[in-house]
Design a protein around this motif. Structure first.
Motif, mmCIF file in Angstrom:
data_model
loop_
_atom_site.group_PDB
_atom_site.id
_atom_site.type_symbol
_atom_site.label_atom_id
_atom_site.label_comp_id
_atom_site.label_asym_id
_atom_site.label_seq_id
_atom_site.Cartn_x
_atom_site.Cartn_y
_atom_site.Cartn_z
ATOM 1 N N LYS A 1 6.827 -1.122 -2.833
ATOM 2 C CA LYS A 1 7.035 -0.129 -2.129
ATOM 3 C C LYS A 1 6.388 -1.180 -0.094
ATOM 4 O O LYS A 1 5.188 -1.091 -0.579
ATOM 5 C CB LYS A 1 6.644 1.155 -1.967
ATOM 6 N N GLY A 2 6.759 -0.673 0.398
ATOM 7 C CA GLY A 2 6.035 -1.018 1.448
ATOM 8 C C GLY A 2 5.662 0.175 2.214
ATOM 9 O O GLY A 2 6.314 1.356 2.970
ATOM 10 N N GLY A 3 4.820 0.752 2.277
ATOM 11 C CA GLY A 3 3.947 1.970 3.146
ATOM 12 C C GLY A 3 2.917 1.825 4.307
ATOM 13 O O GLY A 3 3.954 1.856 5.572
ATOM 14 N N CYS A 4 2.172 0.250 4.459
ATOM 15 C CA CYS A 4 1.554 0.657 5.576
ATOM 16 C C CYS A 4 1.501 -1.076 5.900
ATOM 17 O O CYS A 4 1.547 -1.636 7.807
ATOM 18 C CB CYS A 4 0.261 0.433 5.011
ATOM 19 N N HIS A 5 2.291 -2.065 4.845
ATOM 20 C CA HIS A 5 2.251 -3.108 5.621
ATOM 21 C C HIS A 5 0.840 -4.109 6.375
ATOM 22 O O HIS A 5 1.253 -4.793 6.745
ATOM 23 C CB HIS A 5 3.395 -3.799 6.359
ATOM 24 N N GLN A 6 -0.211 -3.204 5.754
ATOM 25 C CA GLN A 6 -1.495 -3.821 6.558
ATOM 26 C C GLN A 6 -2.522 -4.064 5.042
ATOM 27 O O GLN A 6 -3.860 -4.180 5.656
ATOM 28 C CB GLN A 6 -2.089 -2.647 7.325
ATOM 29 N N GLY A 7 -1.464 -3.864 4.150
ATOM 30 C CA GLY A 7 -3.112 -4.181 2.898
ATOM 31 C C GLY A 7 -3.884 -3.366 2.451
ATOM 32 O O GLY A 7 -4.798 -3.212 1.750
ATOM 33 N N THR A 8 -3.682 -1.938 3.511
ATOM 34 C CA THR A 8 -4.716 -1.032 2.988
ATOM 35 C C THR A 8 -3.618 0.317 1.900
ATOM 36 O O THR A 8 -4.664 0.641 1.663
ATOM 37 C CB THR A 8 -4.758 0.080 4.321
ATOM 38 N N CYS A 9 -3.001 0.238 1.477
ATOM 39 C CA CYS A 9 -2.275 1.066 1.024
ATOM 40 C C CYS A 9 -1.919 0.956 -1.124
ATOM 41 O O CYS A 9 -1.703 1.886 -1.407
ATOM 42 C CB CYS A 9 -1.149 1.723 1.263
ATOM 43 N N GLY A 10 -2.010 -0.860 -1.180
ATOM 44 C CA GLY A 10 -1.692 -0.819 -2.066
ATOM 45 C C GLY A 10 -0.226 -0.405 -2.498
ATOM 46 O O GLY A 10 0.509 -0.845 -3.858
ATOM 47 N N ALA A 11 0.627 0.149 -1.908
ATOM 48 C CA ALA A 11 1.489 0.350 -2.136
ATOM 49 C C ALA A 11 2.940 -0.506 -3.319
ATOM 50 O O ALA A 11 3.401 -0.585 -3.712
ATOM 51 C CB ALA A 11 2.815 1.410 -1.848
ATOM 52 N N CYS A 12 2.602 -1.660 -2.215
ATOM 53 C CA CYS A 12 3.397 -3.035 -2.822
ATOM 54 C C CYS A 12 3.066 -3.580 -3.513
ATOM 55 O O CYS A 12 3.216 -5.188 -3.926
ATOM 56 C CB CYS A 12 3.478 -3.492 -1.293
ATOM 57 N N LEU B 1 -0.999 -7.832 -2.965
ATOM 58 C CA LEU B 1 -0.388 -7.747 -2.464
ATOM 59 C C LEU B 1 0.858 -8.538 -1.222
ATOM 60 O O LEU B 1 0.596 -9.493 -0.892
ATOM 61 C CB LEU B 1 -1.328 -6.243 -0.585
ATOM 62 N N CYS C 1 2.758 -7.251 0.622
ATOM 63 C CA CYS C 1 3.077 -7.297 1.575
ATOM 64 C C CYS C 1 2.508 -8.072 2.991
ATOM 65 O O CYS C 1 2.819 -8.974 3.600
ATOM 66 C CB CYS C 1 2.478 -6.310 2.675
HETATM 67 S S1 FES Z 1 2.614 -1.825 2.065
HETATM 68 FE FE1 FES Z 1 -0.017 -0.686 1.884
HETATM 69 S S2 FES Z 1 -0.472 -2.598 1.204
HETATM 70 FE FE2 FES Z 1 1.092 -3.970 1.379
#
Ligand code: FES
Ligand SMILES: Cc1cc2nc3c(=O)[nH]c(=O)nc-3n(C[C@H](O)[C@H](O)[C@H](O)COP(=O)(O)OP(=O)(O)OC[C@H]3O[C@@H](n4cnc5c(N)ncnc54)[C@H](O)[C@@H]3O)c2cc1C
Ligand code: FES
Lengths: 268, 160
Positions: free
Chosen positions: B39-50, B60, B62
Motif C-alpha cells: 500500500k502507498g501510505g506516505c511515500h516518505q518512508g515513514t509508514c511502512g505500508a509499502c 520500502l 516507495c
Molecule cells: S508508503 Fe509509507 S513507507 Fe512507503
C-alpha cells in the motif's frame, strides 16, 4: 515524478555525469527519493555506481574501511563492528536501515546524520576519487561537494573507549532530539588523556563539543570532575528547531544527556 | 521519458516489464504488474505500508526504484497464501483482530515475516523492534504484536 536513473560501472564516469545540473547521486534513496516523492523538482537525474567495492566492509590491522554503499543494517550486524552497532541501529526502523547507506548519512541534514556523529567522534577519513579528507572538513564543506564519496576509514576504537547515545521521544525508532558520540582515552589513574565529543542536532550538521573536550582533560569520570565539561557542552552550538524539539529544549537537555553518557548511566 | 526493462521474480513468478526510468517499485507493482498488496501510505518512508521483501531483506517499495531490482527476488503479502490456505501470519492477524481498516496489514506482515524467518521464537521486544518502522492508525499495536507472537508459536508447533 520525472526522474531518470543512470547506472555506471566506474566512479569516474559517474562523477563526470554528476556534474550536470539537476543530477544527484543515488545512495539508498531514503532521502533523495523521499524528496522526489514530495515534489522536489530540483532533481531530474540520478546516477549510481555498480562497483562492488562500494558495498564492502574491510577490517584489518585495527582499521575499518566502510564502502559508501554499505548499509547501516550491514554495519549493525557485523561482528567486528559491534562497538558501532548502537550508532548504526539508531538510524530509522529496520527497512530504513536496510536501505540507508553510510555515504548518504554523511550528507543527511539535522535531525538526521546519527551515524555521521559517530564517524566525527571517531575522527574518520572520508575518501573520494580526488583523495582523502578528515570527516570534520568534509562535513563543513559538504554542500559544495559534487563528488562521490567512495568510502570512510577509521581506527577501530577500543571497546570501552567509544560511547554513543541517541535521545528520542518515541522508542525504539524516533527521530533524534539529539545524539552524542564520544571517544575517550583514560590514563591508568582513570583521568581522561584525550577526548573527542561529537553532537548531532546541535547545529545543522554534526559538530564537535570542543569546550567540553578541553574541560575533560586530566579529569576523572565522576560527577564532580565532569561538571565543568558538562557546563561547557553547549558552547558554540546552535541547535535546530523542528517538530521533535525546539532549539531551547535541545540546549537545555544537552548537559543532562552528556553527563549521563560520561558517567555511563545510559538506560536503553 | 525513457522506458527501461526490468526483470525480477515476484512471489516465485518471473516478471518482465518496461517501466519509465525513475518509477518507484511500489508504482510498478501496483500499476503495471497488478499486485496491489503493498500500500502507498506516505511515500516518505515513514509508514511502512509499502514494505516488501527484496532478496530476503525488508525494504520500502516507495523509496526503491523498480529498475534497481533487476534480477532480484521480491516477496509481497499477495504471495504468502499457498493453494488457498492462509500463511500462519495472515491467519493470526485475522484471529487476533489485528486488522481493522487493514491498510497497514500487508506491511506489518512483511516486517513480521522477515523477523520470523530469522528469529523463529522472538521475544515481545524483538517483535516491537521488527515492527518499529510500521505505523498502524487503528489497532493500538497490541493485537498486532500478539498476532505475530501467536504465528511464531504456530510455526514452531508445526515444525515440531
Ligand atoms: S508508503 Fe509509507 S513507507 Fe512507503
Ligand atoms: C522514515 C525515515 C527515518 C529516518 N530516520 C533516521 C534516523 O533516525 N537517523 C538518521 O541519521 N537518519 C535517518 N533517516 C535519514 C536517512 O535514512 C539516513 O540519513 C541515510 O543514511 C541516508 O542515506 P541514503 O543512502 O539513503 O541517502 P540518499 O537518499 O541516497 O542520499 C542522500 C544525499 O546524499 C547524497 N549521497 C548519498 N551517497 C553519496 C555518496 N556516496 N557520494 C556522494 N553523495 C552521496 C545524495 O546525492 C543525496 O543528496 C531517516 C529517513 C527516513 C525516510
Ligand atoms: S489496521 Fe488500520 S492502519 Fe492498521
Amino acid at each position: 515524478m520525472t526522474l531518470a536513473l543512470q547506472t555506471f560501472s566506474t566512479v569516474k564516469d559517474a562523477n563526470a555525469a554528476l556534474q550536470a545540473s539537476g543530477t544527484r547521486y543515488l545512495g539508498g534513496g531514503t532521502l533523495v527519493l523521499r524528496a522526489a516523492n514530495e515534489g522536489d523538482v530540483s532533481v531530474s537525474r540520478l546516477v549510481r555506481v555498480s562497483e562492488p567495492s562500494l558495498s564492502q566492509i574491510g577490517i584489518s590491522g585495527g582499521k575499518a574501511r566502510l564502502g559508501a554503499s554499505v548499509t547501516l543494517a550491514a554495519v549493525a550486524r557485523h561482528p567486528e563492528l559491534a562497538v558501532l552497532a548502537p550508532a548504526a541501529r539508531a538510524v530509522g526502523g529496520p527497512a530504513i536501515r536496510n536501505m540507508a547507506t553510510v555515504g548518504g548519512n554523511l550528507f543527511a541534514p539535522a535531525p538526521y546524520g546519527d551515524f555521521a556523529v559517530a564517524l566525527l567522534a571517531l575522527d574518520a577519513t572520508v575518501i573520494g576519487e580526488g583523495g582523502e579528507v578528515p570527516v570534520e572538513t568534509f562535513l563543513a564543506e559538504r554542500e559544495s561537494s559534487r563528488a562521490i564519496v567512495t568510502a570512510v576509514t577509521f581506527a577501530l576504537p577500543p571497546e570501552k573507549g567509544f560511547r554513543f547515545l541517541k535521545v528520542s521521544r518515541v522508542k525504539p525508532k524516533g527521530i533524534s532530539v539529539l545524539s552524542i558520540a564520544a571517544m575517550l582515552q583514560q590514563a591508568s589513574d582513570g583521568t581522561v588523556a584525550s577526548a573527542r565529543i561529537a553532537l548531532g542536532c546541535m547545529a545543522d550538521r554534526p559538530m564537535r563539543a570542543r569546550a567540553a573536550e578541553q574541560a575533560l582533560l586530566g579529569r576523572k569520570l565522576t560527577a564532580d570532575e565532569i561538571a565543568p565539561a558538562v557546563a561547557a557542552a553547549g558552547e558554540g552550538t546552535s541547535p535546530i528547531t523542528d517538530p521533535i524539539a525546539s532549539s531551547w529544549y535541545r540546549a537545555e537537555v544537552l548537559p543532562v544527556h552528556l553527563g549521563r553518557l560520561l558517567l555511563n548511566q545510559i538506560k536503553v | 521519458m525513457a522506458k527501461v526493462p526490468v526483470q525480477f521474480t515476484l512471489n516465485g513468478s518471473e516478471k518482465a516489464e518496461f517501466v519509465d526510468s525513475g518509477t518507484a517499485l511500489l508504482n510498478a507493482l501496483r500499476d503495471k504488474i497488478g499486485d496491489t498488496s503493498p500500500k502507498g501510505g506516505c511515500h516518505q518512508g515513514t509508514c511502512g505500508a509499502c514494505s516488501v521483501i527484496i532478496d530476503g531483506e525488508l525494504r520500502l517499495s516507495c523509496l526503491t526504484l523498480a529498475e534497481t531490482c533487476n534480477g532480484a527476488a521480491i516477496i509481497t503479502t499477495a504471495g504468502l497464501a499457498e493453494a488457498g490456505v492462509l500463511h500462519p501470519l495472515q491467519r493470526a492477524f485475522l484471529d487476533a483482530f489485528a486488522t481493522q481498516c487493514g491498510f497497514c496489514t500487508p506491511g506489518m506482515i512483511m516486517a513480521a515475516k522477515v523477523l520470523l524467518d530469522r528469529t523463529p521464537n522472538p521475544s515481545r521486544q524483538d517483535v516491537v523492534e521488527a515492527l518499529s518502522g510500521n505505523i498502524c492508525r487503528c489497532t493500538g499495536y497490541e493485537p498486532i504484536i500478539q498476532a505475530v507472537l501467536t504465528a511464531a508459536r504456530t510455526n514452531s508447533q508445526n515444525a515440531a
